[in-house]
Design a protein around this motif. Sequence first.
Motif, PDB file in Angstrom:
ATOM      1  N   SER A  61     -34.019  20.843  -2.470  1.00 31.14           N
ATOM      2  CA  SER A  61     -34.350  19.577  -1.790  1.00 31.14           C
ATOM      3  C   SER A  61     -35.551  19.863  -0.892  1.00 31.14           C
ATOM      4  O   SER A  61     -35.999  21.008  -0.776  1.00 31.14           O
ATOM      5  CB  SER A  61     -33.140  19.052  -1.014  1.00 31.14           C
ATOM      6  N   GLY A  62     -36.063  18.842  -0.254  1.00 28.15           N
ATOM      7  CA  GLY A  62     -37.302  18.968   0.521  1.00 28.15           C
ATOM      8  C   GLY A  62     -37.291  20.108   1.524  1.00 28.15           C
ATOM      9  O   GLY A  62     -38.308  20.803   1.717  1.00 28.15           O
ATOM     10  N   THR A  63     -36.163  20.341   2.148  1.00 27.54           N
ATOM     11  CA  THR A  63     -36.034  21.395   3.152  1.00 27.54           C
ATOM     12  C   THR A  63     -36.414  22.757   2.568  1.00 27.54           C
ATOM     13  O   THR A  63     -36.976  23.611   3.268  1.00 27.54           O
ATOM     14  CB  THR A  63     -34.584  21.424   3.695  1.00 27.54           C
ATOM     15  N   PHE A  88     -35.613  15.171  11.859  1.00 30.22           N
ATOM     16  CA  PHE A  88     -36.188  16.071  10.865  1.00 30.22           C
ATOM     17  C   PHE A  88     -37.147  17.054  11.523  1.00 30.22           C
ATOM     18  O   PHE A  88     -37.147  18.238  11.210  1.00 30.22           O
ATOM     19  CB  PHE A  88     -36.847  15.295   9.722  1.00 30.22           C
ATOM     20  N   ARG A  91     -35.513  20.033  12.864  1.00 30.09           N
ATOM     21  CA  ARG A  91     -35.094  21.017  11.857  1.00 30.09           C
ATOM     22  C   ARG A  91     -36.107  22.156  11.701  1.00 30.09           C
ATOM     23  O   ARG A  91     -35.734  23.304  11.501  1.00 30.09           O
ATOM     24  CB  ARG A  91     -34.896  20.286  10.522  1.00 30.09           C
ATOM     25  N   THR A 139     -38.437  10.172   9.465  1.00 31.47           N
ATOM     26  CA  THR A 139     -37.520   9.234   8.820  1.00 31.47           C
ATOM     27  C   THR A 139     -36.349   8.822   9.722  1.00 31.47           C
ATOM     28  O   THR A 139     -35.772   7.754   9.549  1.00 31.47           O
ATOM     29  CB  THR A 139     -36.987   9.884   7.525  1.00 31.47           C
ATOM     30  N   ASP A 165     -44.852  18.024   7.434  1.00 35.66           N
ATOM     31  CA  ASP A 165     -43.720  17.478   6.702  1.00 35.66           C
ATOM     32  C   ASP A 165     -44.177  16.108   6.209  1.00 35.66           C
ATOM     33  O   ASP A 165     -44.260  15.151   6.988  1.00 35.66           O
ATOM     34  CB  ASP A 165     -42.509  17.367   7.637  1.00 35.66           C
ATOM     35  N   ILE A 167     -42.579  14.563   3.780  1.00 31.67           N
ATOM     36  CA  ILE A 167     -41.475  14.226   2.855  1.00 31.67           C
ATOM     37  C   ILE A 167     -41.351  12.718   2.643  1.00 31.67           C
ATOM     38  O   ILE A 167     -41.153  12.279   1.520  1.00 31.67           O
ATOM     39  CB  ILE A 167     -40.156  14.919   3.284  1.00 31.67           C
ATOM     40  N   THR A 168     -41.501  11.909   3.705  1.00 29.08           N
ATOM     41  CA  THR A 168     -41.529  10.459   3.446  1.00 29.08           C
ATOM     42  C   THR A 168     -42.922   9.851   3.667  1.00 29.08           C
ATOM     43  O   THR A 168     -43.063   8.630   3.794  1.00 29.08           O
ATOM     44  CB  THR A 168     -40.476   9.656   4.258  1.00 29.08           C
ATOM     45  N   GLN A 190     -36.727  12.961  -4.045  1.00 25.30           N
ATOM     46  CA  GLN A 190     -35.885  11.751  -3.914  1.00 25.30           C
ATOM     47  C   GLN A 190     -36.449  10.731  -2.931  1.00 25.30           C
ATOM     48  O   GLN A 190     -35.754   9.846  -2.466  1.00 25.30           O
ATOM     49  CB  GLN A 190     -34.463  12.147  -3.505  1.00 25.30           C
ATOM     50  N   LYS A 191     -37.730  10.893  -2.599  1.00 31.76           N
ATOM     51  CA  LYS A 191     -38.345   9.996  -1.605  1.00 31.76           C
ATOM     52  C   LYS A 191     -39.398   9.153  -2.311  1.00 31.76           C
ATOM     53  O   LYS A 191     -39.050   8.382  -3.188  1.00 31.76           O
ATOM     54  CB  LYS A 191     -38.892  10.838  -0.462  1.00 31.76           C
TER      55      LYS A 191
HETATM   56  C1  LIG Z   1     -35.402  13.614   3.778  1.00 30.18           C
HETATM   57  C2  LIG Z   1     -36.291  14.307   4.748  1.00 30.18           C
HETATM   58  C3  LIG Z   1     -36.226  15.691   4.952  1.00 30.18           C
HETATM   59  C4  LIG Z   1     -35.188  16.556   4.337  1.00 30.18           C
HETATM   60  O1  LIG Z   1     -35.262  16.630   3.013  1.00 30.18           O
HETATM   61  P1  LIG Z   1     -34.032  17.142   2.133  1.00 30.18           P
HETATM   62  O2  LIG Z   1     -34.505  16.705   0.798  1.00 30.18           O
HETATM   63  O3  LIG Z   1     -32.810  16.449   2.612  1.00 30.18           O
HETATM   64  O4  LIG Z   1     -33.960  18.597   2.273  1.00 30.18           O
HETATM   65  C5  LIG Z   1     -37.130  16.268   5.813  1.00 30.18           C
HETATM   66  N1  LIG Z   1     -38.051  15.539   6.472  1.00 30.18           N
HETATM   67  C6  LIG Z   1     -38.114  14.212   6.335  1.00 30.18           C
HETATM   68  C7  LIG Z   1     -39.136  13.465   7.112  1.00 30.18           C
HETATM   69  C8  LIG Z   1     -37.246  13.553   5.471  1.00 30.18           C
HETATM   70  O5  LIG Z   1     -37.308  12.228   5.336  1.00 30.18           O
END
Ligand SMILES: *Cc1c(COP(=O)(O)O)cnc(C)c1O
Length: 379
Positions: A61-63, A88, A91, A139, A165, A167-168, A190-191
């Motif tokens: 996953s993104g992490t 996030f 993290r 997010t 990051d 991711i979104t 998945q984003k």
């Molecule tokens: C979803 C998300 C993550 C974490 O991604 P995972 O796929 O759950 O590991 C990290 N940063 C942001 C901004 C996210 O939206």
Amino acid sequence: MRKPRLFTPGPTPIPEHVMLRMAEPIIHHRHAEFVALMGRINANLQTLFCTKQPVLSLTASGTGAAEAAISTLFQAGEKGININNGKFAERWGKMMKVYSMNVVDVSVEWGSAINEEQLVAVLKEHPDAACVWLVHSETSTGTYTDIRTMARLIRDNSNALVCIDGITSIGAHECRMDEWGLDVVITGSQKGLMIPPGLAFVALSERAWERADAHKPRNFYFDLRKAREAWQENSTPWTPAVTLFIGLEPALEMMMQEGVENVWKRHALLSRGLRAGLQAVNLPLFGSSPSHAVTVAYLPEKGRKDFIKLLKNDFGVTVIGGQDALKDVVFRTSHLGYYDEADMLAVLGSIEYALQKVGHEFEAGRSVYAAQRVFMGVE
Ligand SMILES: *Cc1c(COP(=O)(O)O)cnc(C)c1O
């Protein structure tokens, strides 16, 4: 019957033809067919990230992409600045600690983005920092950070790598890795990429690769140098999530056909329409710097506990609540990925319905009308 409608910022809805493709018989990952598929995917990922560097695909996953970057690039005792403005962001500070880095956690109020003066002050205070982590679209709070400006400030004031990051934000916000001088950019499948969870993506700049090459790896599976080597052959070092790559190809193809800039524009428009709609029915927005991926608004006073459940049970609409201090305070509605104007009108119409049920005061029809005006270009 209730048609399930997902408005969450990951997993996001999957286009029907992408799902069908993933239902086809699996292929072998060392076969020429897969190598050709990866070749097409790799080129489109570079277009999406606006980079000439390899965009490496990891089965995680993104992490996992962040873990791969941190363990490939940084050593124990090195200093990492973490701009922490949400769940996030938090993290990445924790992760750097696990890798025994010296973490400077810069706490920014939830719902806000760091401002230029704050960032410059931190950079001046920590001239020895090896990296700065920033979340482009946080997010948990629906907060956008102006990465282009922040990256320029980091480059002008320090030697730290600019780690993003995305991711979104990848596939929602303008993000030009090479032009903006970003050193690490990560995202997840998945984003904005519109496929199920299970793939992570990471690209490194030239100077980040120099750093990687000068270091001993601290992680075997996530050693990005191995992934880069395989990438050159349109392959992966380990068995990849083949089915997800089969889905990724048509999903990326859709984005390429629309055009990456148009994908960004669509997200800007949908988020503006949704924000106008929510405000028109007396649901104030949370935060001061809205993301184009997810919209965060306060829950209606009446029905703080029931509103989200009601939307799901009575209308099949899944939105998601807040985390930590924002639990039972806000709800988050996503428009990241496979969404269009009609989806926004549907979610707003359902929200109005649920608002009536909990006895919230507002003028019926206002939200849909406000969004329509945005979509028609008159607001
Ligand atoms: C979803 C998300 C993550 C974490 O991604 P995972 O796929 O759950 O590991 C990290 N940063 C942001 C901004 C996210 O939206």
